[in-house]
Enzyme design. Structure first.
Site, PDB file in Angstrom:
ATOM      1  N   HIS A 100      -3.423   6.734   2.242  1.00 25.73           N
ATOM      2  CA  HIS A 100      -3.842   5.431   1.729  1.00 25.73           C
ATOM      3  C   HIS A 100      -5.261   5.135   2.197  1.00 25.73           C
ATOM      4  O   HIS A 100      -5.608   5.346   3.359  1.00 25.73           O
ATOM      5  CB  HIS A 100      -2.875   4.352   2.222  1.00 25.73           C
ATOM      6  CG  HIS A 100      -3.371   2.961   2.050  1.00 25.73           C
ATOM      7  ND1 HIS A 100      -3.903   2.495   0.870  1.00 25.73           N
ATOM      8  CD2 HIS A 100      -3.439   1.922   2.929  1.00 25.73           C
ATOM      9  CE1 HIS A 100      -4.252   1.233   1.019  1.00 25.73           C
ATOM     10  NE2 HIS A 100      -3.991   0.872   2.260  1.00 25.73           N
ATOM     11  N   CYS A 111       0.804  -1.223   0.000  1.00 26.52           N
ATOM     12  CA  CYS A 111       0.000   0.000   0.000  1.00 26.52           C
ATOM     13  C   CYS A 111       0.840   1.278   0.000  1.00 26.52           C
ATOM     14  O   CYS A 111       0.307   2.361  -0.221  1.00 26.52           O
ATOM     15  CB  CYS A 111      -0.950  -0.004   1.191  1.00 26.52           C
ATOM     16  SG  CYS A 111      -1.945  -1.510   1.313  1.00 26.52           S
ATOM     17  N   ASN A 128     -10.399  -0.620  -0.495  1.00 24.85           N
ATOM     18  CA  ASN A 128      -8.953  -0.519  -0.346  1.00 24.85           C
ATOM     19  C   ASN A 128      -8.308  -1.177  -1.558  1.00 24.85           C
ATOM     20  O   ASN A 128      -8.412  -2.386  -1.750  1.00 24.85           O
ATOM     21  CB  ASN A 128      -8.539  -1.237   0.950  1.00 24.85           C
ATOM     22  CG  ASN A 128      -7.042  -1.252   1.188  1.00 24.85           C
ATOM     23  OD1 ASN A 128      -6.250  -1.058   0.277  1.00 24.85           O
ATOM     24  ND2 ASN A 128      -6.646  -1.508   2.424  1.00 24.85           N
TER      25      ASN A 128
END
Length: 333
Positions: free
Chosen positions: A258, A122, A289
């Protein structure tokens, strides 16, 4: 003694264009709660996610990357032939080798340019921006394409309650270009290796090869540990990035962390003292996500909805498996 000849260093770099390749299937919470014995309300309360986008079987990571890349290149006023290097951040390309970046270069029709992948989960996009900034300033290339791309739906167990329900698919791209003025700050990147296995595959491919009962390797996480690390440690990294850029939260036009969890996003913004005047990227509610793709996708959406932010400063910070992190302040294209 002979003197080595090197590339001519450039002054600065900036992001010249952003693009998005969003997955084509919208998956609602109610579509996935059965196998994890959960509910739409539980997922929304814990993560802020209402829907996530997932690519169908025939749509590949490269397909999404190509869409995002073409838009980013066009928005930068360039053609694929102008790109001097390609960096793809991904943990879901199905081939250990050759790289996804090499495949994307072939699909775009670039010249014989350097192309490589980053495995930083990420934080991968922020790592990519840091590398592209260095490549441009070193004089190796005038235009570097950075892509964060994931097809996470290929790597989840639908019955897993730790991470499967938060993940989506997509790709975001940016063109980093040489500039006469600073457009990308010094990056803050690092890791917490003592917690390297907090987010990981449940088995290796060798274990799966030797014992099929292990099951195809899929993602798992220690949710509470990741949440605590993100909330308490990442605010300090964000502060370091602001200090490295010589700015304060009040100088920002946008804050794009993020898209891991809405509670994490809100908590980071609160601890940083981000004022109401700063637009916060909250793409997670509709797109879930998407790991390395989440920051460029959230930035793309933010600029589409708030075009007046163009030219303003954005703090971006990625964090995830490894546990790795990366952050920098960039001028929005």
């Amino acid at each position: 003694m002979a003197t080595l000849k090197t590339a001519t260093p450039q002054g600065y770099s900036r992001i010249a264009g952003i693009g998005a390749g969003r997955s084509n299937v919208v998956v609602h919470n109610n579509d996935i709660v059965g196998p994890i014995d959960s509910s739409d309300e539980w997922i929304q309360q814990r993560t802020g996610i209402v829907t996530r986008r997932r690519a169908d079987k025939d749509t590949s990571l490269i397909d999404m990357s190509l869409e995002a890349s073409k838009e980013a290149i066009a928005n930068a006023g360039l053609t694929p032939e102008d790109i001097g290097a390609i960096i793809i951040a991904t943990v879901t390309f199905p081939y250990p080798t050759p790289s996804a970046a090499a495949k994307l270069a072939a699909e775009l029709g670039t010249g014989p340019i350097p192309a490589w992948d980053i495995s930083a989960a990420c934080a991968g996009y922020c790592y990519g921006i840091a590398q592209a900034d260095a490549v441009v300033r070193s004089g190796m290339a005038d235009n570097v394409l950075v892509v964060g791309a994931e097809k996470l739906s290929d790597w989840i167990d639908p019955t897993d309650r730790s991470i499967s329900f938060i993940l989506g698919d997509g790709a975001g791209a940016a063109v980093v270009q040489s500039s006469d003025t600073p457009g990308i700050s010094q990056s803050v990147i690092g890791s917490n290796p003592q917690k390297w296995d907090t987010i990981k595959m449940h088995a290796s491919f060798f274990e799966y090869r030797d014992d099929r009962e292990v099951g195809f390797p899929t993602l798992r996480q220690d949710g509470p540990s990741v949440f605590r690390w993100a909330v308490y440690d990442m605010v300090e990294i964000a502060k370091e990035a602001l200090d490295a850029a010589g700015v304060q939260a009040s100088d920002l036009a946008a804050f794009v962390p993020h898209q891991a969890n809405m509670r994490i996003i809100d908590n980071l913004a609160k601890q940083l003292g981000v004022p109401d005047s700063v637009v916060i990227g909250r793409d997670i509610a509709e797109n879930g996500n998407t790991s390395s793709a989440s920051i460029p996708l959230a930035t793309h959406r933010l600029l589409k909805e708030n075009p007046e932010l163009s030219g303003g400063l954005s703090l971006q910070i990625g964090f995830g498996a490894g546990l790795v992190y990366g952050a920098q302040v960039v001028q929005l294209p």
